[in-house]
Scaffold this active site. Structure first.
Site, PDB file in Angstrom:
ATOM      1  N   ARG A 159       0.874  -1.168   0.000  1.00  0.00           N
ATOM      2  CA  ARG A 159       0.000   0.000   0.000  1.00  0.00           C
ATOM      3  C   ARG A 159       0.916   1.225   0.000  1.00  0.00           C
ATOM      4  O   ARG A 159       2.046   1.161   0.479  1.00  0.00           O
ATOM      5  CB  ARG A 159      -0.897   0.018   1.234  1.00  0.00           C
ATOM      6  CG  ARG A 159      -1.804  -1.210   1.370  1.00  0.00           C
ATOM      7  CD  ARG A 159      -2.581  -1.162   2.686  1.00  0.00           C
ATOM      8  NE  ARG A 159      -3.461  -2.307   2.835  1.00  0.00           N
ATOM      9  CZ  ARG A 159      -3.129  -3.452   3.430  1.00  0.00           C
ATOM     10  NH1 ARG A 159      -1.904  -3.601   3.933  1.00  0.00           N
ATOM     11  NH2 ARG A 159      -3.993  -4.451   3.532  1.00  0.00           N
ATOM     12  N   LYS A 184      -2.056  -2.569   7.985  1.00  0.00           N
ATOM     13  CA  LYS A 184      -3.158  -2.105   8.823  1.00  0.00           C
ATOM     14  C   LYS A 184      -3.027  -2.713  10.215  1.00  0.00           C
ATOM     15  O   LYS A 184      -2.730  -3.894  10.366  1.00  0.00           O
ATOM     16  CB  LYS A 184      -4.499  -2.496   8.203  1.00  0.00           C
ATOM     17  CG  LYS A 184      -4.787  -1.765   6.890  1.00  0.00           C
ATOM     18  CD  LYS A 184      -6.135  -2.151   6.331  1.00  0.00           C
ATOM     19  CE  LYS A 184      -6.451  -1.361   5.066  1.00  0.00           C
ATOM     20  NZ  LYS A 184      -7.766  -1.707   4.490  1.00  0.00           N
ATOM     21  N   HIS A 256      -2.347   2.743  -5.777  1.00  0.00           N
ATOM     22  CA  HIS A 256      -3.067   1.503  -5.467  1.00  0.00           C
ATOM     23  C   HIS A 256      -3.265   0.663  -6.730  1.00  0.00           C
ATOM     24  O   HIS A 256      -3.384  -0.568  -6.658  1.00  0.00           O
ATOM     25  CB  HIS A 256      -4.412   1.823  -4.819  1.00  0.00           C
ATOM     26  CG  HIS A 256      -4.847   0.786  -3.824  1.00  0.00           C
ATOM     27  ND1 HIS A 256      -4.179   0.568  -2.643  1.00  0.00           N
ATOM     28  CD2 HIS A 256      -5.860  -0.125  -3.861  1.00  0.00           C
ATOM     29  CE1 HIS A 256      -4.777  -0.416  -1.971  1.00  0.00           C
ATOM     30  NE2 HIS A 256      -5.785  -0.864  -2.702  1.00  0.00           N
ATOM     31  N   ARG A 259      -0.483  -1.731  -7.031  1.00  0.00           N
ATOM     32  CA  ARG A 259      -0.719  -2.883  -6.136  1.00  0.00           C
ATOM     33  C   ARG A 259      -1.692  -3.869  -6.791  1.00  0.00           C
ATOM     34  O   ARG A 259      -1.465  -5.077  -6.793  1.00  0.00           O
ATOM     35  CB  ARG A 259      -1.262  -2.353  -4.810  1.00  0.00           C
ATOM     36  CG  ARG A 259      -1.703  -3.406  -3.795  1.00  0.00           C
ATOM     37  CD  ARG A 259      -2.107  -2.676  -2.516  1.00  0.00           C
ATOM     38  NE  ARG A 259      -2.946  -3.442  -1.630  1.00  0.00           N
ATOM     39  CZ  ARG A 259      -2.503  -4.246  -0.667  1.00  0.00           C
ATOM     40  NH1 ARG A 259      -1.211  -4.423  -0.515  1.00  0.00           N
ATOM     41  NH2 ARG A 259      -3.341  -4.888   0.126  1.00  0.00           N
ATOM     42  N   HIS A 282      -3.599  -9.183   3.252  1.00  0.00           N
ATOM     43  CA  HIS A 282      -5.032  -9.300   3.528  1.00  0.00           C
ATOM     44  C   HIS A 282      -5.246 -10.240   4.710  1.00  0.00           C
ATOM     45  O   HIS A 282      -4.529 -11.231   4.858  1.00  0.00           O
ATOM     46  CB  HIS A 282      -5.781  -9.846   2.309  1.00  0.00           C
ATOM     47  CG  HIS A 282      -5.881  -8.885   1.177  1.00  0.00           C
ATOM     48  ND1 HIS A 282      -6.121  -9.273  -0.128  1.00  0.00           N
ATOM     49  CD2 HIS A 282      -5.783  -7.533   1.137  1.00  0.00           C
ATOM     50  CE1 HIS A 282      -6.167  -8.206  -0.908  1.00  0.00           C
ATOM     51  NE2 HIS A 282      -5.954  -7.139  -0.165  1.00  0.00           N
ATOM     52  N   TYR A 291      -9.744 -10.200  -7.055  1.00  0.00           N
ATOM     53  CA  TYR A 291      -8.900 -10.130  -8.250  1.00  0.00           C
ATOM     54  C   TYR A 291      -9.302 -11.178  -9.284  1.00  0.00           C
ATOM     55  O   TYR A 291      -9.323 -10.904 -10.480  1.00  0.00           O
ATOM     56  CB  TYR A 291      -7.428 -10.273  -7.861  1.00  0.00           C
ATOM     57  CG  TYR A 291      -6.940  -9.124  -7.021  1.00  0.00           C
ATOM     58  CD1 TYR A 291      -6.714  -7.874  -7.592  1.00  0.00           C
ATOM     59  CD2 TYR A 291      -6.752  -9.255  -5.648  1.00  0.00           C
ATOM     60  CE1 TYR A 291      -6.289  -6.794  -6.817  1.00  0.00           C
ATOM     61  CE2 TYR A 291      -6.336  -8.184  -4.868  1.00  0.00           C
ATOM     62  CZ  TYR A 291      -6.109  -6.963  -5.465  1.00  0.00           C
ATOM     63  OH  TYR A 291      -5.709  -5.901  -4.698  1.00  0.00           O
TER      64      TYR A 291
END
Length: 332
Positions: A159, A184, A256, A259, A282, A291
């Site tokens: 990210r 995150k 992004h 990515r 993730h 995806y």
């Protein structure tokens, strides 16, 4: 009785930071939500922030605030839902801390999200990514930095906020080459990078005299490069590449998008979703599945594979087919 001001400060300091350990981006997004909410309560309800009480909020008040944002700030459905998520998070916290407000909190938690228009995922084809890299002149110091940023962004699947926070000490540039990313919730992951990318990074480090505790990418004042700075650099080179060969590039790009491109290219080359999930950081493979759903090439391959497995047995003789044709004409 704990007042609104104490609850709000405890929510951010004790809950969001100390307990949940949320990222700086999430913290800023939630902070901005409450700055706007306090502004709304002052402007429209004539209640100053130091006078606010939990009792001043309700299902209708929060809905009115969201409507106010749409009218005055022209926010999208996605932004509206993000603002609502921040408010719900706070009132869920209040319901635990002060159960006497459970009725107010429950009513606010019932506010529905707004339906968002699904925007097709934006990503570069493999050809497009290669063409983007061709616009960099490695002999130019500025271009070398740009190339280093784009290749590391792509190779690591980072990210943009994760890329900004990379320090030299987070890199291992000897085989097997890796970079440590903090995602995150400050979750750490170590991801592999190709030796060719490591070579570019080494050259960049040498030319820019990056020290061990320095951020890898910085501005002229030696300050950490921001998200906006990364985006500016990407847009500059993307514009050049698109002018040369417009047919293979999307209308616009963002960090992004790089990515997304990395994930798509790995998927197209048969890499298992589990490994792509770990690369991207993730929490669930369900998130990574977007995806495979968004890539028409992957869908085509699955359909073709299924079609190959389907065998149609034609065991009818010419006489049987003639009789069948007569029967269909006479009876159907």
């Amino acid at each position: 009785m704990i007042n609104f001001q104490v609850l709000l400060s405890d929510y951010f300091v004790k809950y969001m930071v100390s307990q949940k350990n949320v990222s700086q981006n999430t913290l800023k997004t939630y902070r901005d939500t409450f700055v706007q909410l306090l502004s709304f309560m002052n402007e429209k309800k004539h209640i100053k922030s130091n006078k606010l009480k939990i009792d001043d909020f309700s299902f209708d008040v929060v809905n009115e605030f969201l409507q106010w944002l749409e009218e005055t700030k022209k926010i999208s459905a996605s932004t509206r839902n993000n603002r609502l998520a921040a408010i719900k998070s706070f009132f869920r916290y209040v319901s635990y801390r002060e159960p006497r407000y459970i009725k107010i909190c429950s009513s606010i938690l019932e506010i529905p999200k707004q339906t968002e228009n699904k925007i097709p995922m934006n990503y570069l084809t493999i050809e497009g990514y290669k063409e983007l890299l061709h616009v960099f002149d490695k002999k130019c110091k500025t271009d070398l930095r740009g190339l280093c940023i784009i290749t590391l962004l792509y190779e690591s699947g980072a990210r943009v906020s994760e890329l900004c926070n990379i320090k030299l000490c987070d890199l291992n540039l000897e085989k097997p080459c890796t970079v440590v990313l903090f995602g995150k919730g400050r979750k750490m992951r170590r991801v592999p990078i190709d030796y060719s990318v490591a070579a570019i990074i080494k050259e960049y480090i040498q030319k820019y005299d990056v020290q061990k505790e320095d951020y890898l990418f910085f501005n002229a004042r030696k300050e950490k490069l921001t998200r906006e700075g990364i985006n500016y650099i990407l847009q500059k080179y993307f514009k050049t590449a698109k002018n040369i060969n417009p047919s293979i590039f999307p209308d616009k790009i963002s960090p992004h998008c790089i990515r997304h491109s990395r994930a798509m290219h790995l998927l197209e080359n048969g890499v298992n979703l589990i490994y792509i999930r770990d690369l991207l950081g993730h929490s669930s493979v369900t998130t990574t599945e977007i995806y495979s759903k968004a890539n028409p090439e992957i869908k085509r391959k699955h359909i073709e594979k299924a079609a190959i497995q389907m065998e149609i047995n034609d065991n009818y003789s010419v006489e049987d087919k003639d009789k069948l044709e007569i029967w269909l004409k006479n009876n159907i």
